[in-house]
Design a protein around this motif. Structure first.
Motif, PDB file in Angstrom:
ATOM      1  N   TYR A 261      12.019  -1.866   8.360  1.00 30.55           N
ATOM      2  CA  TYR A 261      11.198  -3.070   8.413  1.00 30.55           C
ATOM      3  C   TYR A 261       9.883  -2.869   7.656  1.00 30.55           C
ATOM      4  CZ  TYR A 261      14.077  -3.896  12.637  1.00 30.55           C
ATOM      5  OH  TYR A 261      15.108  -4.039  13.524  1.00 30.55           O
ATOM      6  N   GLU A 262       9.411  -3.958   7.080  1.00 30.55           N
ATOM      7  CA  GLU A 262       8.073  -3.954   6.486  1.00 30.55           C
ATOM      8  C   GLU A 262       7.042  -4.061   7.625  1.00 30.55           C
ATOM      9  OE1 GLU A 262       7.386  -7.542   4.239  1.00 30.55           O
ATOM     10  OE2 GLU A 262       5.334  -6.977   3.766  1.00 30.55           O
ATOM     11  N   THR A 263       5.848  -3.495   7.435  1.00 26.59           N
ATOM     12  CA  THR A 263       4.811  -3.646   8.476  1.00 26.59           C
ATOM     13  C   THR A 263       3.608  -4.426   7.933  1.00 26.59           C
ATOM     14  OG1 THR A 263       4.024  -1.451   7.856  1.00 26.59           O
ATOM     15  CG2 THR A 263       5.310  -1.618   9.896  1.00 26.59           C
ATOM     16  N   ILE A 264       3.118  -5.325   8.772  1.00 23.91           N
ATOM     17  CA  ILE A 264       1.892  -6.062   8.442  1.00 23.91           C
ATOM     18  C   ILE A 264       0.912  -5.837   9.588  1.00 23.91           C
ATOM     19  CG2 ILE A 264       0.858  -8.332   8.016  1.00 23.91           C
ATOM     20  CD1 ILE A 264       3.439  -9.337   6.931  1.00 23.91           C
ATOM     21  N   ALA A 265      -0.320  -5.475   9.246  1.00 22.84           N
ATOM     22  CA  ALA A 265      -1.355  -5.366  10.288  1.00 22.84           C
ATOM     23  C   ALA A 265      -2.165  -6.645  10.246  1.00 22.84           C
ATOM     24  CB  ALA A 265      -2.232  -4.157  10.036  1.00 22.84           C
ATOM     25  N   GLU A 266      -2.319  -7.307  11.404  1.00 23.42           N
ATOM     26  CA  GLU A 266      -3.093  -8.557  11.400  1.00 23.42           C
ATOM     27  C   GLU A 266      -4.444  -8.370  12.073  1.00 23.42           C
ATOM     28  OE1 GLU A 266      -0.861 -11.742  13.143  1.00 23.42           O
ATOM     29  OE2 GLU A 266      -0.456 -10.679  14.987  1.00 23.42           O
TER      30      GLU A 266
END
Ligand code: C2E
Ligand code: MG
Ligand code: MG
Length: 307
Positions: A261-266
């Motif tokens: 999975y790709e990771t995004i930090a919000e």
């Protein structure tokens, strides 16, 4: 069988029988949301919250069809290259008095009275229409992320309505990503997975929003046909302050990488948070540090600079 109690006492809560019964019922609903078998006593804070929600619900019904909603778009950047990866459509509501009401206030109310269905349809159509205009004008390749409520997702016609909208605005399904929260997964799990597979077959990506804050049984991640994990802001807020948050975020990223999975930090707000997330290989960054949610005009300025 289980029982939830709402208690309103004379004379503290009210002095008439009708009021007492009404207030007991109002606090009983709070008691229900606290879990089965709980007891809630009347207090004026609960009554005020209730009355405020009734006002918002009433205004929300009026707002439908009155052009009171608009969308902002928050940019997401590749951590390493700073290339614009995509934008997340975020809903805004300007009420008749000109006040902006946050989606964190009105979305839960809309979910309770099913207004989320027409509202969610509007978000899908409006964001796709705008996205198609931008693509035609700026020829820049980026993703459009749309937040989807669990109530919306579980509808039988959800996928077909989405496909129709994609067709209507001639948007490539590979450009679209849906953000769902873990709460979707509590519903009929087989149906949820079936729909995800269907979406994947059409090329539509699915992202798990607010990851780490939901009911979180990690076993559901096994074979889940999603593309992206969005690490919740609450972890990002504390990564520079405490070791446990760093351990959790590092573990989520390494787990996500291994699961593909790709990771995004919000919610990235500081340079230190950004540098740290970059050092632990978080793929994508979203937050006030690099871009607040933008109006259509501001987005056009941003896109014109990408050309
Ligand atoms: P979300 O999907 O997790 O969206 C991220 C929220 O964090 C947005 O709040 C965004 O403005 C805010 N945010 C992003 N970066 C930062 C930062 O650096 N600092 C701070 N303090 N905040 C940051 P917003 O726009 O108020 O939306 C709140 C929530 O409302 C969203 O959380 C989403 O759950 C819901 N929402 C918004 N638009 C829609 C929609 O069209 N449909 C549905 N179903 N839900 C929506
Ligand atoms: Mg989101
Ligand atoms: Mg989120």
């Amino acid at each position: 069988m289980s029982v939830t109690y709402g208690v309103a006492e004379y004379p503290e809560a009210a002095t008439s029988a009708v009021e007492l019964i009404n207030y007991a019922e109002i606090v009983m609903f709070r008691s229900k949301s606290n879990g089965k078998g709980s007891i809630q006593y009347f207090n004026s804070e609960i009554l005020n919250d209730f009355l405020e929600n009734v006002v918002i619900e009433h205004k929300l019904k009026e707002a439908m069809g009155m052009n009171c909603f608009f969308l902002c778009y928050q940019p997401q950047y590749c951590t390493k290259t700073h290339i614009l990866r995509g934008v997340e459509a975020l809903m805004r509501w300007r009420d008749i008095d000109g006040n902006i009401i946050s989606p964190t206030v009105f979305i839960p109310i809309a979910e309770k009275n099913n207004l989320i269905i027409p509202i969610g349809d509007w978000v899908i159509n409006e964001s796709l229409k705008t996205y198609a205009e931008w693509k035609a004008k700026y020829h820049y390749s980026f993703k459009l992320s749309i937040n989807i409520s669990a109530i919306q997702y579980k509808r039988k016609d959800f996928v077909s309505k989405l496909l129709n909208a994609l067709k209507k605005y001639k948007v490539d399904s590979n450009d679209v990503e849906l953000e769902i929260t873990e709460s979707v997964l509590i519903e009929d799990f087989d149906d949820v997975i079936q729909k995800m597979i269907m979406l994947r077959d059409y090329g539509i990506a699915v992202s798990l929003d607010d990851f780490g804050t939901g009911f979180s049984s990690l076993s559901y991640l096994k074979g889940l046909p999603i593309n992206t994990l969005k690490i919740d802001k609450s972890f990002v807020d504390t990564i520079m302050k405490d070791e446990p948050s760093r351990i959790i975020v590092e573990s989520i990223i390494s787990m996500a990488q291994r699961l593909g999975y790709e990771t995004i930090a919000e919610g990235v707000e500081t340079k230190e948070q950004y540098e740290y997330l970059k050092s632990i290989d978080c793929d994508t960054i979203q937050g006030f540090l690099i871009g607040k949610p933008k109006t259509n005009e501001e987005m056009e300025i941003l896109l014109s600079k990408q050309m």
